[in-house]
Design a protein around this motif. Sequence first.
Motif, PDB file in Angstrom:
ATOM      1  N   UNK A  50      14.976 -11.938 120.466  1.00 40.49           N
ATOM      2  CA  UNK A  50      15.072 -11.783 119.137  1.00 40.49           C
ATOM      3  C   UNK A  50      15.111 -10.113 118.639  1.00 40.49           C
ATOM      4  N   UNK A  51      15.879  -9.819 117.720  1.00 38.04           N
ATOM      5  CA  UNK A  51      15.783  -8.467 117.335  1.00 38.04           C
ATOM      6  C   UNK A  51      14.609  -8.615 116.290  1.00 38.04           C
ATOM      7  N   UNK A  52      13.712  -7.214 116.542  1.00 32.15           N
ATOM      8  CA  UNK A  52      12.626  -7.181 115.695  1.00 32.15           C
ATOM      9  C   UNK A  52      12.799  -5.718 114.906  1.00 32.15           C
ATOM     10  N   UNK A  53      12.627  -5.882 113.566  1.00 27.62           N
ATOM     11  CA  UNK A  53      12.650  -4.791 112.768  1.00 27.62           C
ATOM     12  C   UNK A  53      11.487  -4.347 111.856  1.00 27.62           C
ATOM     13  N   UNK A  54      10.751  -3.293 111.904  1.00 29.04           N
ATOM     14  CA  UNK A  54       9.571  -2.965 110.947  1.00 29.04           C
ATOM     15  C   UNK A  54      10.047  -2.844 109.745  1.00 29.04           C
ATOM     16  N   UNK A  55       9.574  -3.745 108.725  1.00 29.74           N
ATOM     17  CA  UNK A  55       9.760  -3.226 107.263  1.00 29.74           C
ATOM     18  C   UNK A  55       8.347  -2.854 106.719  1.00 29.74           C
TER      19      UNK A  55
ATOM     20  N   UNK B  92       3.032   6.107 105.016  1.00 28.91           N
ATOM     21  CA  UNK B  92       3.317   7.589 105.125  1.00 28.91           C
ATOM     22  C   UNK B  92       3.553   7.808 106.674  1.00 28.91           C
ATOM     23  N   UNK B  93       4.291   9.179 106.499  1.00 29.57           N
ATOM     24  CA  UNK B  93       4.901   9.514 107.964  1.00 29.57           C
ATOM     25  C   UNK B  93       4.138   9.972 108.989  1.00 29.57           C
ATOM     26  N   UNK B  94       3.063  10.773 108.432  1.00 34.59           N
ATOM     27  CA  UNK B  94       2.153  11.063 109.708  1.00 34.59           C
ATOM     28  C   UNK B  94       1.306   9.738 110.423  1.00 34.59           C
ATOM     29  N   UNK B  95       0.668   8.980 109.381  1.00 31.05           N
ATOM     30  CA  UNK B  95       0.375   7.696 109.787  1.00 31.05           C
ATOM     31  C   UNK B  95       1.049   6.912 110.516  1.00 31.05           C
ATOM     32  N   UNK B  96       2.285   6.731 110.158  1.00 28.64           N
ATOM     33  CA  UNK B  96       3.162   5.800 110.497  1.00 28.64           C
ATOM     34  C   UNK B  96       3.455   6.290 112.147  1.00 28.64           C
ATOM     35  N   UNK B  97       3.939   7.705 112.247  1.00 32.52           N
ATOM     36  CA  UNK B  97       3.995   8.386 113.507  1.00 32.52           C
ATOM     37  C   UNK B  97       2.905   8.003 114.621  1.00 32.52           C
ATOM     38  N   UNK B  98       1.815   8.415 114.003  1.00 33.24           N
ATOM     39  CA  UNK B  98       0.617   8.228 114.739  1.00 33.24           C
ATOM     40  C   UNK B  98       0.375   6.754 115.412  1.00 33.24           C
ATOM     41  N   UNK B  99       0.676   5.924 114.516  1.00 31.70           N
ATOM     42  CA  UNK B  99       0.335   4.323 114.827  1.00 31.70           C
ATOM     43  C   UNK B  99       1.403   3.749 115.777  1.00 31.70           C
ATOM     44  N   UNK B 100       2.679   4.440 115.714  1.00 32.76           N
ATOM     45  CA  UNK B 100       3.828   3.898 116.653  1.00 32.76           C
ATOM     46  C   UNK B 100       3.442   4.455 117.717  1.00 32.76           C
ATOM     47  N   UNK B 101       3.060   5.684 118.026  1.00 33.64           N
ATOM     48  CA  UNK B 101       2.824   6.224 119.014  1.00 33.64           C
ATOM     49  C   UNK B 101       1.527   5.779 119.753  1.00 33.64           C
ATOM     50  N   UNK B 102       0.438   5.455 119.107  1.00 31.64           N
ATOM     51  CA  UNK B 102      -0.793   4.985 119.652  1.00 31.64           C
ATOM     52  C   UNK B 102      -0.889   3.721 120.361  1.00 31.64           C
ATOM     53  N   UNK B 103      -0.125   2.683 119.469  1.00 29.51           N
ATOM     54  CA  UNK B 103      -0.053   1.416 119.837  1.00 29.51           C
ATOM     55  C   UNK B 103       1.329   0.927 120.486  1.00 29.51           C
ATOM     56  N   UNK B 104       2.083   2.031 120.925  1.00 25.84           N
ATOM     57  CA  UNK B 104       3.217   1.713 121.445  1.00 25.84           C
ATOM     58  C   UNK B 104       4.207   0.729 120.982  1.00 25.84           C
ATOM     59  N   UNK B 105       4.565   1.008 119.724  1.00 27.66           N
ATOM     60  CA  UNK B 105       5.275  -0.039 118.822  1.00 27.66           C
ATOM     61  C   UNK B 105       6.612  -0.103 119.086  1.00 27.66           C
ATOM     62  N   UNK B 106       7.119   1.081 119.816  1.00 28.68           N
ATOM     63  CA  UNK B 106       8.619   1.084 120.243  1.00 28.68           C
ATOM     64  C   UNK B 106       8.910   0.101 121.473  1.00 28.68           C
ATOM     65  N   UNK B 107       7.736  -0.414 121.879  1.00 29.29           N
ATOM     66  CA  UNK B 107       7.945  -1.335 122.816  1.00 29.29           C
ATOM     67  C   UNK B 107       8.325  -2.922 122.221  1.00 29.29           C
TER      68      UNK B 107
END
Length: 204
Positions: free
Chosen positions: A105-110, A114-129
């Motif tokens: 599947x393709x998986x898209x975040x919608x 806010x940017x700083x919180x979003x960036x932190x959460x993506x990095x902290x929990x490896x959401x790019x995976x």
Amino acid sequence: MEQRITTLFLDIGGVLLSSGWDRHSRLRAATSFNLDHEEMEDRHHLTFGLYETGMISMDEYLDRVIFHQKRSFSKEDFKTFMFEQSIPVDGAVEFFKSLKNEHSLKVIAVNNEARELNDYRIQKYNLTGLFDAFVSSCYVHLGKPDRDIWKMACDIAQVKAHEILYFDDRLMFVEIARSMGIESYHFQQLEDAKQFIQSINFHQ
């Protein structure tokens, strides 16, 4: 011909992680830092839309909501508290990763964040995976419940509404996505979502 799902649209706060900076987090902040909660909420609601859609920075948001007067704590202390409010929904990221891999599947975040919180959460929990793209309010300068954010996500993913399965913990957002022809699920408990998934026809 029966339509099959090729793409997941996922909210992040309330589905994969706790909400980044919701009313519960703000109440905890008011208590922890001995703030006037009512004043803080008034100021938050007046300016958070700008912060969540990437129009102002975290520093600007905090200057307006918290540091418009002298405080006994630092801005860095308060930011640390904000980041610490993010915790994972147990097993959710792993489940959606396995679903993605099993059905290609393709998986898209919608998501609204806010940017700083979003960036932190993506990095902290490896959401790019998990995610192939992030259609986040802070990056695209619009947010739910504006229908255009779902339309943009469809364009970015290059999919039609009938190919999508969308998960969100906010019932209004689920209802709006459904009105656009998107199969949508009101996420409350991971185990319930797993049961629901069994009824879905994924593409082969």
